[in-house]
Design an enzyme around this catalytic site. Structure first.
Site, PDB file in Angstrom:
ATOM      1  N   GLU A 229       1.062  -1.364  -0.106  1.00 39.79           N
ATOM      2  CA  GLU A 229       0.084  -0.049   0.071  1.00 39.79           C
ATOM      3  C   GLU A 229       0.975   1.223  -0.120  1.00 39.79           C
ATOM      4  OE1 GLU A 229      -1.790   3.073   1.569  1.00 39.79           O
ATOM      5  OE2 GLU A 229      -2.359   2.018   3.241  1.00 39.79           O
ATOM      6  N   CYS A 263      -2.347   8.453   4.434  1.00 39.62           N
ATOM      7  CA  CYS A 263      -2.067   7.990   3.100  1.00 39.62           C
ATOM      8  C   CYS A 263      -3.413   8.290   2.258  1.00 39.62           C
ATOM      9  CB  CYS A 263      -1.671   6.625   2.793  1.00 39.62           C
ATOM     10  SG  CYS A 263      -2.882   5.339   3.601  1.00 39.62           S
TER      11      CYS A 263
END
Length: 459
Positions: A229, A263
């Protein structure tokens, strides 16, 4: 194991919080050997794994206050948000403990043979996690890996190792020896050792795209599986019928959570030119409600940036945008008496596509607002970019919002919300934002290998 240690400091006060081991490649191999010794027994008893995860969740909830205080001090986020991380972690353990899944699957019969697909743990897993959400981003990997029957060696960020060490020590009260271990380092020594060790069969990484590429290249030398990720530069796309007050609250709640160091946070806002001034003012008002301070202090709603280099990066991006014609509508100063890395929520208007603040992930407490004239051109420009982690669409017309969301190249597109994840829905990025998925059955499958038994009776 090595006795050398390094210091960990509070990003709000710059005070010493504690020390962490400066582990070596040899320490990693010792962990791999212990994980290998524990693997067969751990993989053999699915019910024991389930019970261990539930026991681990109970231990987390029991010690929640102390764990949250430690995480707040070493990371900087408000204590309530730190407690939220550990609560999410406990919830993930409970979710995966209760998840129903088949370890064998019969395929449709053939005239003279049978086929069974077996799902087995991938092996020893190395997790490498960042400093912005040290606990929840570890446990979204740890919970499915453990329930699948894998053993794990965890490597936290150099600047937030203490909460991970505390969590691992706590969970080991419920786990057999060797199933879960942690290795720390102020350098990249442990990252490289995990990525290149033949004994590690999978790497699960969350962090920047640049570091992820390096780890994937290292992992390729031993043909490891990887889940990654990576970076994101999430846009919030506001349609012309959006409710300004609702939209401003939602965008600010995402964009400045954890001082913007998320994020999947809103990193840039696109709004029709006719409504840009109205929305910008509403966002500035909402952002100004934040109270900067020490994470463990009462009343703090926003802590510092995590480190000096990140603070300098954000200041530099804002300064560059202003130099190119953008303006700071609110924020831009420290607004805190503490000596740490503070930046008040900074709203930048008159931003334009092509500015570094717009095109590059700032990962901090600054938000550019871009006025657009064509929705089609805006979506085309966003889809042409390198990232595809998340995005959001804001509109009172659900059908139109859904249609717009379906055109965006991203792993998750929210409607009238942002930065909301579910335990049973897959999460991950398109393009340079990642490989693989976490959460739900999709997250579990990342830690399983398939084997087919194709059987024909003896003639």
């Amino acid at each position: 194991m090595t006795a050398t240690q390094y210091e960990v400091h509070d990003p709000a006060t710059l005070e010493l919080v504690g020390h962490a081991p400066e582990n070596t490649a040899q320490d990693v191999e010792a962990a791999v050997a212990a994980a290998r010794a524990a693997s067969a027994g751990w993989a053999a008893d699915r019910e024991a794994r389930r019970n261990s995860l539930l026991a681990g969740a109970a231990l987390i909830r029991r010690d929640l206050d102390a764990l949250a205080t430690l995480l707040s001090r070493e990371q900087g986020k408000p204590k309530a948000e730190a407690a939220g991380e550990f609560s999410v972690a406990a919830g993930l353990f409970e979710y995966y403990a209760d998840l129903e899944w088949d370890s064998e699957q019969q395929l449709s019969p053939r005239a003279d043979r049978s086929l069974e697909v077996q799902y087995r743990p991938v092996g020893i897993v190395g997790t490498i996690t960042p400093w912005n959400f040290p606990i929840s981003l570890l446990c979204v990997k740890l919970a499915p890996a453990l329930v699948a029957g894998c053993t794990v060696v965890a490597k936290p960020s150099p600047s937030t190792p203490l909460s991970t060490i505390a969590l691992v020590n706590l969970l080991n009260e419920a786990l057999p020896a060797g199933v879960l271990q942690v290795r720390t380092s102020s350098r990249r020594t442990v990252n490289v050792a995990l990525s290149t060790s033949p004994g590690i069969r999978k790497i699960s990484f969350t962090g920047s795209t640049e570091v992820g590429i390096s780890i994937a290249q290292q992992a390729a030398s031993t043909v490891k599986r990887v889940t990654m990720e990576l970076g994101g530069n999430d846009p919030a796309i506001v349609l012309d019928d959006a409710d300004i007050a609702v939209t401003a609250r939602g965008i600010v709640g995402s964009a400045f959570r954890n001082a913007g160091q998320v994020c999947m946070a809103v990193k840039r806002v696109y709004v029709p030119r006719s409504r840009s001034a109205e929305l910008a003012e509403a966002i500035a008002v909402e952002a100004a409600r934040h109270v900067l301070g020490h994470g463990i202090a009462d009343g703090t709603t926003m802590g510092p940036m995590h480190n000096e280099s990140q603070l300098k990066l954000v200041h530099g991006l804002v300064d560059s945008a202003v130099g190119a014609g953008a303006r700071i509508l609110s924020g831009g100063t420290a607004d805190c008496d503490l000596p740490g890395y503070f930046l008040s929520p900074t709203v930048v208007i008159d931003a334009e596509p092509g500015m570094d603040l717009v095109e590059h992930e700032q990962f901090g407490a600054a938000l550019p607002i871009v006025a657009y004239d064509s929705l089609d051109d805006t979506i085309a420009g966003l889809n042409a970019g390198e990232f595809g982690l998340g995005a959001s669409v804001w509109s009172q017309d659900q059908e139109r919002a859904y249609a717009t969301a379906s055109r965006i190249d991203a792993g998750t597109v929210w409607v009238n919300q942002h930065t909301v994840v579910e335990p049973d829905a897959p999460f991950g990025g398109w393009k340079a934002s990642g490989v693989g998925r976490e959460r739900g059955r999709w997250g579990l499958e990342e830690y399983l290998e398939t084997r087919v038994i194709n059987a024909r009776p003896h003639a």
